[in-house]
Design a protein around this motif. Structure first.
Motif: not given
Length: 90
Positions: A25, A28-29, A65
């Motif tokens: 995560k 990806w961020r 999110y």
């Protein structure tokens, strides 16, 4: 694709190994923020403005999110994957 005895099809796409999930995560961020920075720099020609846009985008995406996940967890799903408590017939 042939199904295994445990009901899974052997495809690993979409499965997360718990220890790697946070790193996936995070990477990806970071990738998304770099993309936003590069595009912002191309459009504005300013590193300062591009950095501000990328920083704001990173913060707002984390908040969105969190809210998105809260909304999805609030939905009550029945066993057929449909919302509500109806009989399932139209």
């Amino acid at each position: 694709m042939e199904r295994r005895r445990d009901g899974r099809d052997g495809c690993s796409f979409g499965r997360e190994i718990p220890i790697f999930a946070p790193w996936s995560k995070l990477s990806w961020r970071i990738t998304g923020s770099i993309d936003t920075f590069v595009l912002s720099f191309i459009f504005t020609g300013s590193v300062k403005v591009a950095g501000s846009i990328a920083g704001a985008e990173a913060v707002t995406k984390m908040i969105l999110y969190y809210l998105h996940e809260r909304a999805w967890s609030a939905i009550r799903w029945d066993q057929q994957g449909q919302t509500g408590g109806g009989s399932g017939s139209p």
